[in-house]
Design a protein around this motif. Structure first.
Motif, short mmCIF file in Angstrom:
data_model
loop_
_atom_site.label_atom_id
_atom_site.label_comp_id
_atom_site.label_asym_id
_atom_site.label_seq_id
_atom_site.Cartn_x
_atom_site.Cartn_y
_atom_site.Cartn_z
N PHE A 148 -0.74 14.48 -3.04
CA PHE A 148 -1.57 14.72 -4.21
C PHE A 148 -1.34 16.13 -4.72
O PHE A 148 -1.49 17.10 -3.98
CB PHE A 148 -3.05 14.52 -3.86
CG PHE A 148 -3.97 14.76 -5.04
CD1 PHE A 148 -3.95 13.92 -6.14
CD2 PHE A 148 -4.86 15.83 -5.04
CE1 PHE A 148 -4.79 14.15 -7.23
CE2 PHE A 148 -5.70 16.07 -6.12
CZ PHE A 148 -5.67 15.21 -7.21
N ASP A 149 -0.94 16.23 -5.98
CA ASP A 149 -0.76 17.53 -6.63
C ASP A 149 -2.07 17.87 -7.35
O ASP A 149 -2.38 17.30 -8.40
CB ASP A 149 0.40 17.46 -7.63
CG ASP A 149 0.75 18.83 -8.21
OD1 ASP A 149 -0.19 19.61 -8.50
OD2 ASP A 149 1.95 19.13 -8.38
N ALA A 204 -7.58 11.89 -5.80
CA ALA A 204 -6.30 11.30 -5.39
C ALA A 204 -6.40 9.78 -5.28
O ALA A 204 -5.52 9.05 -5.76
CB ALA A 204 -5.86 11.89 -4.04
N VAL A 205 -7.47 9.30 -4.66
CA VAL A 205 -7.66 7.85 -4.48
C VAL A 205 -7.82 7.17 -5.83
O VAL A 205 -7.17 6.15 -6.11
CB VAL A 205 -8.87 7.57 -3.56
CG1 VAL A 205 -9.26 6.08 -3.60
CG2 VAL A 205 -8.57 7.99 -2.12
N ASP A 206 -8.68 7.71 -6.69
CA ASP A 206 -8.90 7.09 -8.01
C ASP A 206 -7.64 7.10 -8.87
O ASP A 206 -7.35 6.13 -9.57
CB ASP A 206 -10.05 7.79 -8.75
CG ASP A 206 -11.41 7.44 -8.15
OD1 ASP A 206 -11.50 6.42 -7.46
OD2 ASP A 206 -12.37 8.21 -8.35
N THR A 261 -0.68 11.90 -8.00
CA THR A 261 0.09 11.77 -6.75
C THR A 261 1.58 11.74 -7.07
O THR A 261 1.98 11.23 -8.12
CB THR A 261 -0.30 10.49 -5.98
OG1 THR A 261 0.02 9.34 -6.78
CG2 THR A 261 -1.79 10.48 -5.64
N VAL A 262 2.38 12.30 -6.17
CA VAL A 262 3.83 12.34 -6.38
C VAL A 262 4.53 11.78 -5.14
O VAL A 262 4.04 11.93 -4.02
CB VAL A 262 4.32 13.80 -6.64
CG1 VAL A 262 3.81 14.29 -7.99
CG2 VAL A 262 3.86 14.75 -5.54
N PRO A 263 5.68 11.09 -5.32
CA PRO A 263 6.36 10.49 -4.17
C PRO A 263 6.89 11.54 -3.20
O PRO A 263 7.34 12.61 -3.62
CB PRO A 263 7.53 9.72 -4.81
CG PRO A 263 7.26 9.69 -6.27
CD PRO A 263 6.39 10.85 -6.58
N MET A 264 6.81 11.25 -1.89
CA MET A 264 7.40 12.12 -0.86
C MET A 264 8.59 11.42 -0.19
O MET A 264 9.69 11.92 -0.17
CB MET A 264 6.35 12.48 0.21
CG MET A 264 5.34 13.52 -0.24
SD MET A 264 3.99 13.69 0.96
CE MET A 264 4.80 14.49 2.34
N ARG A 265 8.29 10.25 0.36
CA ARG A 265 9.37 9.47 1.01
C ARG A 265 8.95 8.01 1.04
O ARG A 265 7.77 7.68 1.02
CB ARG A 265 9.63 9.98 2.43
CG ARG A 265 8.40 10.02 3.32
CD ARG A 265 8.71 10.59 4.70
NE ARG A 265 7.53 10.63 5.54
CZ ARG A 265 6.69 11.65 5.65
NH1 ARG A 265 6.92 12.75 4.95
NH2 ARG A 265 5.64 11.59 6.44
N ARG A 275 0.83 -1.21 0.00
CA ARG A 275 0.00 0.00 0.00
C ARG A 275 0.86 1.26 0.00
O ARG A 275 1.98 1.27 0.49
CB ARG A 275 -0.96 0.01 1.19
CG ARG A 275 -0.29 0.13 2.55
CD ARG A 275 -1.35 0.08 3.64
NE ARG A 275 -0.76 -0.09 4.96
CZ ARG A 275 -0.42 0.90 5.76
NH1 ARG A 275 -0.60 2.15 5.37
NH2 ARG A 275 0.10 0.67 6.94
N THR A 276 0.26 2.29 -0.56
CA THR A 276 0.89 3.61 -0.49
C THR A 276 -0.02 4.50 0.36
O THR A 276 -1.23 4.26 0.45
CB THR A 276 1.03 4.26 -1.88
OG1 THR A 276 -0.25 4.35 -2.48
CG2 THR A 276 1.95 3.45 -2.77
#
Length: 507
Positions: A254-255, A229-231, A261-265, A214-215
């Motif tokens: 979420f942008d 964001a979820v979809d 969505t974009v990676p953070m960590r 999961r993310t």
């Protein structure tokens, strides 16, 4: 693919002061103006639990059908960040204030309001915890500023089980929770002010197989963005797996501008928060009517039964009452409650007009609401998001709309004329509906002889239509009614016109 969605929701408790200090809670106050020694974590300062925050959490837990732990514990969750002066957050990791609840919510099938289905999501737990401060990143100067006004503000974290499968379901569940919190008064839950923040956990798997990696999409601050964001994340994971890739266990953001969505960590190496019991706070003990000691000072305890007896009607109950009392459709009751202040507006109009509620609801939902949305207005006067913001008010009050509907109900004007009057009222010039009617000469023609003459003129000019009607095609009659309406500029009563036309055509 089977998508799985679980939510963690942080709701800011509606309280004058913070969870463990006497500092005031106020949105958009000057930076670092609401910070006590405890909030800044000065040595020797100790937490003092805010009774109001505990009561708000109990109230919310009861509304969400939770089991309330009469003994709950506080813990320290350690992590190091610039806006967390103590280096730890006080939360409830081991024994939270409430567990095992449920939230029922409704959503439309295929965007059809008339086809609604009710679903339930399980609530794993509700816990009390303090908020962190806020880091303000100044890219032009390449520096980060810290505002501790928010540090220590009381939060309820509502943890939902992964019982949802799409953005629409997640959005509907959060909207219902938001309505419940606002009804209780336990949180204002204004997402634009950060009073309700959602973290969505998303994964996909094939039927019959274990859950996938999961993310977590962090800090979503709008219900519309939550659904998107979820979809997006579900679709991204499916495409990644179908192309032979793997899903990383990571935190994403979420942008909203890009709609992705974009990676953070990443979360591959599990962070050790080094949880430990909070040594400066005793266990939180709650009582009910049976367990309350006789000699106990009522100001010093929280009585679950006392709170339970004062719970207001929840949104689901309000909807049922609206349908039963006014005979409106169930889907209309959802719209009334979803728009802040619309229920009160509707009920005020109904009280002040002779028109039946079923007809009133049509005017409010079709005409009033579409105009408000078109011009970004709200029924209820609402505080601006920023101190400098001026919120425009709805120029059509419940009294003005009731006056207009009374003119229509008394057959003094036609529905076409009523729409013209409403359009004039939106200009906000302070005129009453009756003044506009007289000024624009919109009254219905009461003189039957005058109407008969206009009907005869229309019949004389439409030979083909008259022949079609006499041959049995009654639908063509509507065209003649429309022509009379045009001739009278909407000042004729369609029912009367129909009767007069039928009489003349049968002669």
């Amino acid at each position: 693919w089977v998508p799985v969605v679980g939510l963690e929701i942080h709701a800011q408790i509606s309280s004058n002061s913070k969870l463990f200090s006497g500092s005031q809670v106020q949105f958009a106050a000057p930076p670092n103006s609401l910070v006590s020694f405890f909030d800044a974590s000065l040595p020797g300062t100790l937490p003092v639990l805010n009774r109001r925050c505990v009561e708000a959490a109990v109230m919310t837990a009861l509304a969400l059908n939770c089991s309330i732990n009469k003994k709950s514990l506080f813990d320290r969750k350690h992590y190091f960040y610039a806006d967390l002066p103590a280096g730890y957050q006080i939360t409830q990791q081991r024994v939270p204030i409430a567990v095992n609840g449920s939230l029922s919510y409704s959503l439309c099938i295929d965007n059809k309001m008339s086809q609604m289905v009710t679903k339930t999501v399980r609530i794993k737990q509700i816990q009390l915890e303090q908020d962190s401060g806020k880091s303000l990143h100044d890219d032009t100067r390449s520096q980060t500023l810290v505002d501790l006004n928010r540090a220590g503000v009381g939060l309820m974290e509502v943890v939902m089980e992964p019982d949802m499968c799409c953005g629409e379901e997640a959005a509907a569940a959060v909207r219902e929770l938001q309505l419940i919190l606002q009804t209780l008064g336990s949180s204002q839950a204004v997402m634009a002010e950060g009073q309700l923040r959602v973290d969505a956990n998303v994964s996909v798997h094939h039927p019959g197989e274990p859950y996938g990696a999961r993310t977590e999409v962090k800090n979503i601050n709008s219900i519309r963005f939550l659904a998107r964001a979820v979809d997006y994340e579900i679709q991204r994971q499916i495409e990644e797996l179908e192309n032979g890739g793997t899903i990383l266990n990571e935190t994403r953001a979420f942008d909203s501008k890009l709609g992705c969505t974009v990676p953070m960590r990443d979360k591959e190496g599990k962070q050790d928060y080094r949880f430990m019991p909070e040594p400066n706070l005793p266990p939180l003990i709650l009582y009910d009517a049976k367990s309350l000691p006789a000699n106990m000072n009522h100001q010093q305890v929280v009585n679950i039964d006392w709170i339970h007896g004062r719970l207001p009607d929840l949104p689901s109950v309000k909807r049922t009452k609206l349908v039963e009392q006014y005979g409106i459709l169930p889907e209309h009751s959802f719209t009334l409650l979803n728009e802040d202040g619309l229920t009160e507006f509707f009920e005020n109009v109904v009280k002040q007009t002779q028109m039946k509620p079923k007809k009133v609801i049509g005017w409010i939902l079709k005409d009033l609401l579409s105009y408000l949305k078109q011009h970004s207005l709200t029924v209820k006067e609402r505080r601006g998001l920023l101190i400098t913001t001026v919120v425009k008010q709805n120029p059509v009050s419940s009294l003005i709309l009731a006056d207009l509907l009374n003119l229509l109900e008394k057959k003094e004007i036609s529905s076409t004329a009523a729409k013209q009057v409403l359009a004039e009222l939106w200009k906000g010039e302070g005129k009453t509906p009756l003044e506009i009617v007289k000024e624009k000469k919109l009254e219905l023609i009461q003189d039957q002889k005058e109407l008969e003459q206009i009907c005869q003129t229309v019949i004389d000019g439409q030979e083909n239509e008259v022949m079609a009607i006499k041959a049995g095609n009654q639908k063509v009659l509507n065209k003649l009614i429309g022509l009379v309406q045009r001739e009278t500029q909407g000042r004729s009563n369609p029912v009367m016109v129909k009767q007069l036309l039928e009489k003349k055509l049968s002669e």
